[in-house]
Design a protein around this motif. Structure first.
Motif, mmCIF file in Angstrom:
data_model
loop_
_atom_site.group_PDB
_atom_site.id
_atom_site.type_symbol
_atom_site.label_atom_id
_atom_site.label_comp_id
_atom_site.label_asym_id
_atom_site.label_seq_id
_atom_site.Cartn_x
_atom_site.Cartn_y
_atom_site.Cartn_z
ATOM 1 N N ALA A 294 0.830 -1.208 0.000
ATOM 2 C CA ALA A 294 0.000 0.000 0.000
ATOM 3 C C ALA A 294 0.867 1.261 0.000
ATOM 4 O O ALA A 294 0.556 2.241 -0.691
ATOM 5 N N ALA B 44 -1.719 3.680 -2.273
ATOM 6 C CA ALA B 44 -3.158 3.421 -2.210
ATOM 7 C C ALA B 44 -3.366 2.029 -1.633
ATOM 8 O O ALA B 44 -2.491 1.172 -1.720
ATOM 9 N N ALA B 45 -4.523 1.814 -1.050
ATOM 10 C CA ALA B 45 -4.833 0.513 -0.472
ATOM 11 C C ALA B 45 -5.978 -0.120 -1.251
ATOM 12 O O ALA B 45 -7.125 0.295 -1.146
ATOM 13 N N TYR B 46 -5.642 -1.117 -2.068
ATOM 14 C CA TYR B 46 -6.645 -1.852 -2.820
ATOM 15 C C TYR B 46 -6.730 -3.249 -2.230
ATOM 16 O O TYR B 46 -5.734 -3.969 -2.175
ATOM 17 N N PRO B 47 -7.910 -3.677 -1.801
ATOM 18 C CA PRO B 47 -8.027 -4.991 -1.165
ATOM 19 C C PRO B 47 -7.737 -6.151 -2.106
ATOM 20 O O PRO B 47 -7.458 -7.251 -1.657
ATOM 21 N N ILE B 48 -7.760 -5.915 -3.407
ATOM 22 C CA ILE B 48 -7.499 -7.003 -4.344
ATOM 23 C C ILE B 48 -6.137 -6.864 -5.031
ATOM 24 O O ILE B 48 -5.867 -7.531 -6.020
ATOM 25 N N SER B 49 -5.263 -6.017 -4.500
ATOM 26 C CA SER B 49 -4.000 -5.757 -5.180
ATOM 27 C C SER B 49 -3.063 -6.972 -5.186
ATOM 28 O O SER B 49 -2.198 -7.078 -6.036
#
Length: 150
Positions: free
Chosen positions: A60, A65-70
């Motif tokens: 992140a 950015a914080a993407y839960p599916i990254s």
């Protein structure tokens, strides 16, 4: 790097590391020797969760950015990295240093494939082939060691 060194020392020079290898290698034998295998498993799952959280935070921060599916899709690649590093999928054998070497090798291969222009699906097929080949290699080495002891 510091975390790798600490985990390497724990795995190779501590009682907990011995218990981890024993639990992964032969659960019943470890229990017969007095290892609390349930406690070892809880410690390892907790450590795995903590390190996964750390990896998620680093990812992140890296992309801001914080993407839960990254991290979706990395599972196969991570398994390949560990297997290339010499860890057996059925447990009981492996090193932290070997895993680091597996990570570096697969990253270099991935970057080379991207530079050459191979499509992403071919890379996933390549990773699957690597896992199958390494499992066959580990199986052949294991049979040769068992055959040599008899």
């Amino acid at each position: 790097i510091g975390l790798v060194v600490i985990l390497h020392v724990i795995l190779n020079n501590s009682r907990l590391g011995n218990w981890i290898m024993a639990t992964g290698g032969n659960l019943k034998a470890a229990q017969a020797r007095g290892v609390n295998t349930d406690r070892v498993k809880i410690i390892l799952f907790t450590l795995s969760g903590l390190l996964s959280g750390l990896a998620g935070n680093i990812d992140a921060l890296r992309i801001s950015a914080a993407y839960p599916i990254s991290g979706t899709g990395y599972e196969l690649e991570v398994i390949a990295m560990v297997v290339i590093g010499g860890t057996l999928l059925n447990g009981g054998q492996g090193t932290i240093l070997g895993t680091v070497i597996g990570v570096l090798l697969l990253r270099v291969i991935r970057n080379g494939i991207i530079v050459v222009g191979v499509p992403g699906l071919a890379y996933n097929i390549f990773i699957g082939v690597i896992i199958i080949l390494m499992m066959a290699l580990h199986s052949g080495i294991g049979r040769r060691q068992v055959g040599g002891e008899a």
